[in-house]
Each structure stands twice: as structure tokens, then as C-alpha cells.
Design a protein around this motif. Sequence first.
Motif, mmCIF file in Angstrom:
data_model
loop_
_atom_site.group_PDB
_atom_site.id
_atom_site.type_symbol
_atom_site.label_atom_id
_atom_site.label_comp_id
_atom_site.label_asym_id
_atom_site.label_seq_id
_atom_site.Cartn_x
_atom_site.Cartn_y
_atom_site.Cartn_z
ATOM 1 N N LYS A 99 0.831 -1.212 0.000
ATOM 2 C CA LYS A 99 0.000 0.000 0.000
ATOM 3 C C LYS A 99 0.870 1.269 0.000
ATOM 4 C CE LYS A 99 -3.902 2.103 2.345
ATOM 5 N NZ LYS A 99 -4.881 1.981 3.420
ATOM 6 N N ALA A 100 1.951 1.241 0.771
ATOM 7 C CA ALA A 100 2.807 2.440 0.895
ATOM 8 C C ALA A 100 3.786 2.617 -0.255
ATOM 9 C CB ALA A 100 3.576 2.386 2.217
ATOM 10 N N THR A 101 4.231 1.496 -0.842
ATOM 11 C CA THR A 101 5.324 1.595 -1.815
ATOM 12 C C THR A 101 5.066 0.890 -3.149
ATOM 13 O OG1 THR A 101 6.444 -0.439 -1.087
ATOM 14 C CG2 THR A 101 6.979 1.615 0.093
ATOM 15 N N GLY A 102 4.036 0.042 -3.205
ATOM 16 C CA GLY A 102 3.777 -0.705 -4.429
ATOM 17 C C GLY A 102 4.538 -2.006 -4.518
ATOM 18 N N THR A 103 5.306 -2.357 -3.491
ATOM 19 C CA THR A 103 6.072 -3.601 -3.488
ATOM 20 C C THR A 103 6.159 -4.164 -2.079
ATOM 21 O OG1 THR A 103 8.187 -4.653 -4.092
ATOM 22 C CG2 THR A 103 8.293 -2.414 -3.194
ATOM 23 N N GLU A 104 6.391 -5.468 -2.000
ATOM 24 C CA GLU A 104 6.606 -6.106 -0.692
ATOM 25 C C GLU A 104 8.079 -6.138 -0.329
ATOM 26 O OE1 GLU A 104 4.799 -9.981 -0.553
ATOM 27 O OE2 GLU A 104 2.897 -9.212 -1.331
ATOM 28 N N ARG A 105 8.956 -6.001 -1.309
ATOM 29 C CA ARG A 105 10.407 -6.050 -1.083
ATOM 30 C C ARG A 105 10.935 -4.627 -0.900
ATOM 31 N NH1 ARG A 105 12.618 -11.017 -1.439
ATOM 32 N NH2 ARG A 105 11.479 -12.525 -2.688
ATOM 33 N N LEU A 106 10.948 -4.208 0.328
ATOM 34 C CA LEU A 106 11.363 -2.847 0.647
ATOM 35 C C LEU A 106 12.878 -2.690 0.554
ATOM 36 C CD1 LEU A 106 9.040 -2.352 3.730
ATOM 37 C CD2 LEU A 106 8.671 -1.521 1.394
ATOM 38 N N THR A 107 13.308 -1.482 0.194
ATOM 39 C CA THR A 107 14.717 -1.119 0.164
ATOM 40 C C THR A 107 14.879 0.167 0.970
ATOM 41 O OG1 THR A 107 14.569 0.303 -1.777
ATOM 42 C CG2 THR A 107 14.920 -2.063 -2.189
ATOM 43 N N ARG A 108 16.117 0.614 1.131
ATOM 44 C CA ARG A 108 16.340 1.898 1.823
ATOM 45 C C ARG A 108 15.614 3.043 1.125
ATOM 46 N NH1 ARG A 108 21.189 3.824 5.339
ATOM 47 N NH2 ARG A 108 21.653 1.928 6.483
ATOM 48 N N ASP A 109 15.472 2.940 -0.170
ATOM 49 C CA ASP A 109 14.778 3.997 -0.916
ATOM 50 C C ASP A 109 13.312 4.120 -0.508
ATOM 51 O OD1 ASP A 109 17.101 4.608 -2.302
ATOM 52 O OD2 ASP A 109 16.548 3.417 -4.068
ATOM 53 N N HIS A 110 12.740 3.057 0.048
ATOM 54 C CA HIS A 110 11.334 3.073 0.459
ATOM 55 C C HIS A 110 11.112 3.640 1.861
ATOM 56 C CE1 HIS A 110 11.122 -0.291 -2.615
ATOM 57 N NE2 HIS A 110 10.275 0.622 -3.066
ATOM 58 N N VAL A 111 12.169 3.834 2.618
ATOM 59 C CA VAL A 111 12.016 4.278 4.014
ATOM 60 C C VAL A 111 11.155 5.534 4.148
ATOM 61 C CG1 VAL A 111 13.289 5.176 6.010
ATOM 62 C CG2 VAL A 111 14.000 3.032 4.915
ATOM 63 N N PRO A 112 11.363 6.579 3.344
ATOM 64 C CA PRO A 112 10.493 7.759 3.507
ATOM 65 C C PRO A 112 9.002 7.440 3.320
ATOM 66 C CG PRO A 112 12.409 8.326 2.178
ATOM 67 C CD PRO A 112 12.422 6.822 2.342
ATOM 68 N N ALA A 113 8.688 6.449 2.506
ATOM 69 C CA ALA A 113 7.290 6.097 2.240
ATOM 70 C C ALA A 113 6.663 5.254 3.350
ATOM 71 C CB ALA A 113 7.186 5.354 0.904
ATOM 72 N N ILE A 114 7.479 4.661 4.226
ATOM 73 C CA ILE A 114 6.915 3.821 5.295
ATOM 74 C C ILE A 114 7.036 4.454 6.677
ATOM 75 C CG2 ILE A 114 7.228 1.671 4.024
ATOM 76 C CD1 ILE A 114 9.703 1.116 5.829
ATOM 77 N N ARG A 115 7.782 5.535 6.799
ATOM 78 C CA ARG A 115 7.998 6.143 8.126
ATOM 79 C C ARG A 115 6.689 6.491 8.830
ATOM 80 N NH1 ARG A 115 12.479 7.331 10.488
ATOM 81 N NH2 ARG A 115 11.533 9.058 11.604
ATOM 82 N N HIS A 116 5.666 6.852 8.082
ATOM 83 C CA HIS A 116 4.384 7.224 8.691
ATOM 84 C C HIS A 116 3.707 6.048 9.402
ATOM 85 C CE1 HIS A 116 2.856 5.309 5.055
ATOM 86 N NE2 HIS A 116 1.687 5.233 5.675
ATOM 87 N N LEU A 117 4.177 4.840 9.178
ATOM 88 C CA LEU A 117 3.553 3.660 9.794
ATOM 89 C C LEU A 117 3.812 3.588 11.298
ATOM 90 C CD1 LEU A 117 4.251 1.031 7.004
ATOM 91 C CD2 LEU A 117 2.093 2.234 7.492
#
Length: 147
Positions: A99-117
Motif C-alpha cells: 500500500k505504501a510503496t507498491g512492493t513487498e520487497r522494501l529497500t532503503r529507498d522506500h524508508v520515507p514512504a513507510i515512516r508514517h507507519l
Amino acid sequence: MGASAWDYYVPYREDLGAALEELRHRVFLAGEYYWVGGGDWLPEEERRPRPSSLDELWADEWTQHSGTHSILDVFHVQREDEEPEICAVQSVTAEEARKATGTERLTRDHVPAIRHLARERGYGRCAVLHDDHGTPQEIYFWGWSGD
């Protein structure tokens, strides 16, 4: 004082609880936490040395009240099916990641998109971060705590 945000990256381990314990131990030994007994607001003669163990730290009444504003304020990793519990860490679920990033395999690049969790004081989150080939590389722990 108010709550403080904290975050840490640690090398990947399959056992997230063991990774959390290692991180907590490292942060405690390095003194990378708020120690109310040694605060600048106290006169020099009233400041106390940092505790020599986590048990001693948490036996302190002021610490129990104000926390450490660090990963030391969370004690274990919950299972995904458990209700969020104060002073605990929950893993980002596959659904939350998608939902936050469009993928289940998160990377460091995704951190800003998941911080709100991690949005409530006293709760932490963690996410396994992968390299460009999809291999788990590290664990990201973050949250808010302290008072």
C-alpha cells in the motif's frame, strides 16, 4: 519534553527479536539514549552516573516515567497477528508495504514512504530492507517514545 523520534539500521538477521536485542544492547553500552538522571537541567552535584545495566536503568522511577527516547523503550517484536502493544515493535506487513510503496520487497529507498507507519508514541516498527537483487540486507527499526 515530549516524545522523540528514533531510527536505526542493523544488519539483517532472520530472527528479528534477536536483532532487536543486539541493537538494544549496543545502544545501551554506547550510552546513546536520554538519561534523565544525568540531564543538563540538573545541578552538577545532583547528576547521577549512567546505570550499569538495563535492569538498573529501568528500576529508576524517572526513567519509567520519561523513557529513554530510544530503542531501549521497546522490549520485543510482536507477531503480525497480534494487536499493537505499547513498548513493542511490529513488523511492516506485506499489505502495508504494498500500500505504501507498491512492493513487498522494501529497500532503503522506500524508508520515507513507510515512516508514517510508526505514528504513536511508545510503539515501534521494523522492516526488512533488501538490496537491488531482492536479498535481505538490513533491518530498519523506528518509532517514537519518551515523555
